[in-house]
Structures are given as C-alpha cells and as structure tokens.
Design an enzyme around this catalytic site. Structure first.
Site, short mmCIF file in Angstrom:
data_model
loop_
_atom_site.label_atom_id
_atom_site.label_comp_id
_atom_site.label_asym_id
_atom_site.label_seq_id
_atom_site.Cartn_x
_atom_site.Cartn_y
_atom_site.Cartn_z
CB THR A 1 -22.73 -33.84 26.93
OG1 THR A 1 -22.54 -34.78 28.00
CG2 THR A 1 -23.12 -34.62 25.69
CB CYS B 1 -19.47 -44.18 36.06
SG CYS B 1 -17.77 -43.62 35.89
NE ARG C 1 -26.25 -40.77 32.13
CZ ARG C 1 -26.97 -39.67 32.26
NH1 ARG C 1 -28.24 -39.66 31.89
NH2 ARG C 1 -26.45 -38.56 32.75
NE ARG C 2 -25.51 -35.70 31.60
CZ ARG C 2 -24.68 -35.24 32.53
NH1 ARG C 2 -23.49 -34.76 32.20
NH2 ARG C 2 -25.03 -35.25 33.80
CE LYS C 3 -21.47 -38.98 20.10
NZ LYS C 3 -20.08 -39.08 19.69
CG ASN D 1 -14.73 -26.78 36.98
OD1 ASN D 1 -15.25 -25.96 36.23
ND2 ASN D 1 -13.58 -26.57 37.58
CB SER E 1 -22.08 -37.91 29.66
OG SER E 1 -23.10 -38.89 29.64
CE LYS F 1 -22.77 -37.69 37.33
NZ LYS F 1 -23.52 -37.01 36.29
CG ASP F 2 -18.32 -38.91 39.63
OD1 ASP F 2 -18.80 -39.11 38.51
OD2 ASP F 2 -18.27 -37.78 40.16
NE ARG G 1 -12.59 -33.90 31.27
CZ ARG G 1 -11.66 -34.29 32.13
NH1 ARG G 1 -10.42 -34.47 31.74
NH2 ARG G 1 -11.95 -34.51 33.39
CB THR H 1 -14.90 -25.46 32.73
OG1 THR H 1 -14.09 -25.41 33.89
CG2 THR H 1 -14.06 -25.39 31.48
NE ARG H 2 -18.96 -30.47 32.64
CZ ARG H 2 -19.50 -31.63 32.97
NH1 ARG H 2 -20.51 -32.11 32.28
NH2 ARG H 2 -19.04 -32.31 33.99
#
Ligand SMILES: NCc1[nH]cc(CCC(=O)O)c1CC(=O)O
Length: 307
Positions: free
Chosen positions: A126, A241, A130-132, A150, A128, A81-82, A148, A153-154
């Site tokens: 998030t 993306c 898309r997610r938002k 890794n 992203s 996806k990246d 944001r 961290t999240r």
C-alpha cells in the site's frame, strides 16, 4: 449538451459512466458526453507521499478544475477522498450521490487471504500512510511495502514475489466490477476508512444554475451528512488526504455517529474518539471532534506526519 469530465483511469471512467447513467435516468431528454482529462497524478510516477509533502494536495484534480473553470466541461466527477476540503473560487460541489461501501479490503495470495491469518512478517502493499499506520498498529510485525498505481497495476503486482497481500478501497473494486477479487472486508475497528472513501462528488461552476439542478437530481442527503462530518473532522485537524487520519460516519435511527482516528506514521500510537448527534449538526460535530482530538495530542501526530 452537458459535458462530464473525469480522469481516464479504469476506475474514474467506471464511476463517471455510473454517474452519467444515473443522470440520464433523471434527465432522459438531456444529452451527456464524457471527456477524459490527464492530471499530474496520472503522469507522475514518483511516490505519492513525496508529492503530498510538497503541499500538492490536488494532484488528481487541478487540470480537471481548470477545464471546468474554462467551460471545456460542465460537471467534474471526483472520488471524494481525493478532493481537498475547500474548492477554488467559482467552483462548488453541487451533488454527492449515494455512497458505496466505505471499507478497505484485503486481497491476498493463497493462504494469505485474512489479515488475522497472515504469517509473521508478511509483506503488505500500500502507499497510503493511513493504511500503513493502522496496519502496523494492529500487527506491528507486518512489513508495509510501497505500492502505487491504478487498481489494475496494484492487482497485477500481487502476482510478483514482493507482496503477500495488498489493501485497496472496496469501492474501487465494486465500481470496476472486480468485487470477486475481494478476500476480506477489513472491519473499521481495525482500519478506519479515509474521510469520504466510497463516495463521489460532482463539481460544477457556482454560477451555472442549470447544470447544478441537473447534478442535484442524484444528490443523496444521508451520504452528504456523513461525508460532511468526516471532511469537517479532517479540515479541523488541518490535515489533507495524505495524513494518517481515518474518519467514518454512519446514520442509524436518525442519529449520526462519527468516529475519528489519528495515528503516528509507524502505528505506535492511535488516538481514537467518537461522537453522536443530530445529522443536521454534522459539520459542527466534525469540527468539535477534531478540536477535542487536537487537545488530546493529535496535533503532535499531525505535525510529525507533515514534517
Ligand atoms: N487514492 C486513489 C483512490 N481514490 C479513490 C479510490 C477508491 C474509490 C473510493 O474511495 O471512492 C482510490 C483507490 C484506492 O484507495 O484503493
């Protein structure tokens, strides 16, 4: 000796170790070595969305592709996806291993473990778009807070007061042996996954026939058909993306079903469409679904997201 290059994050290393393990099963007499490479995405602390708006689609991969071209590595392992929908001259995706769960997941504090049960105004972490957009379409009362970093961290951010819950890709948690942290798999009828989410890509030099043969031993045709449909849909929209776009393909009884969503950034509108056909037609199906949706008004939503 085959040198396999990857980013150095926990997730990138875990998925590369998985790939090398699979390759060793297929090629027991070949030596594999893992080389980690730091990318702009690893170093830049700024917002992902700001980087995307500069048109910098490949900030997780540029340095890795340079190492591949320069023959410092022979195979690059990427999260699909990246990866931009086009590869640079001289490089190609030569193998797509079997996909894991494509869905997004919710991880929440005590009493915040299901999307439907979150209190009014709950804060969801998030970064992203898309997610938002899909979250706000489902629950306009939620507050989406930028988060944001890794996976580690999240997850750590959840301990702070700033977030009630966070959304991540199931695949990342499964691959880093943190499946037990998942509270809810968010069903695709609420949040359609990102094109290619949960899948990996092995990239090689186009003229390196020997390495291509090595990589292709772990290729999975069904995953390839699914992600080809999803990525052709994304490419057909002219989106990268970072766009509020979801796509998910599945294959059942020899029929490929492709679903695509394009949203307004604030979730006020989501255009949804589905198509079915022969998996052999996966690329055309993705392109056709994109042009149907552009005609239905998706163009304005994509343009708004890019402006
Ligand atoms: N953009 C970062 C990224 N790239 C791939 C994954 C997860 C693993 C995958 O989708 O294969 C993640 C983290 C996330 O979205 O939670």
């Amino acid at each position: 000796m085959v040198t396999v290059g990857t980013r150095g994050s926990t997730l990138a290393l875990a998925q590369t170790q998985w790939v090398v393990g699979r390759l060793k099963e297929e090629w027991p007499d070949t030596d594999f070595r893992i080389q980690t490479i730091s990318t702009k995405g690893d170093r830049n602390r700024g917002s992902l969305a700001a980087m995307a708006q500069k048109g910098d689609k490949g900030f997780w991969i540029t340095e890795i592709e340079e190492a591949l071209t320069a023959k410092r590595i022979d195979i690059a392992v990427h999260s699909l996806k990246d990866l931009p929908t086009e590869q640079p001259e001289g490089l190609e995706i030569s193998s797509i291993p079997r996909r894991v769960d494509a869905r997004d997941v919710l991880i929440g504090k005590e009493g915040r473990k299901r999307l439907a049960d979150l209190p009014h105004g709950a804060r969801i972490g998030t970064s992203s778009v898309r997610r938002k957009a899909f979250l706000l379409s489902y629950r306009p009362d939620l507050q989406v807070v930028d988060l944001r970093g890794n996976i580690d961290t999240r997850l750590a951010a959840l301990a702070s007061d700033e977030y009630d819950a966070i959304i991540l890709a199931a695949a990342g948690l499964i691959r880093t042996e943190m499946r037990h942290r998942i509270d809810e798999f968010v069903e695709p009828d609420i949040m359609l996954p990102a094109p290619g989410q949960g899948a990996l890509a092995l990239e090689t030099r186009s003229d390196d026939d020997l390495t291509i043969e090595v990589a292709y031993a772990i290729h999975d045709h069904t995953t390839d058909d699914r992600i080809t449909a999803e990525r052709e849909f994304l490419a057909g929209l002219g989106a990268g993306c970072m766009a509020p776009v979801g796509a998910h393909a599945s294959v059942k009884g020899g029929i490929l079903t492709l679903e695509g969503w394009v949203a307004a950034l604030d979730g006020s509108q989501v255009i949804r469409a589905t198509t079915q056909g022969d998996p052999g037609e996966c690329a055309d199906m993705g392109a056709e679904l994109a042009s149907d949706m552009l005609a239905q008004g998706a163009q304005a939503l994509i343009d708004a997201a890019h402006s």
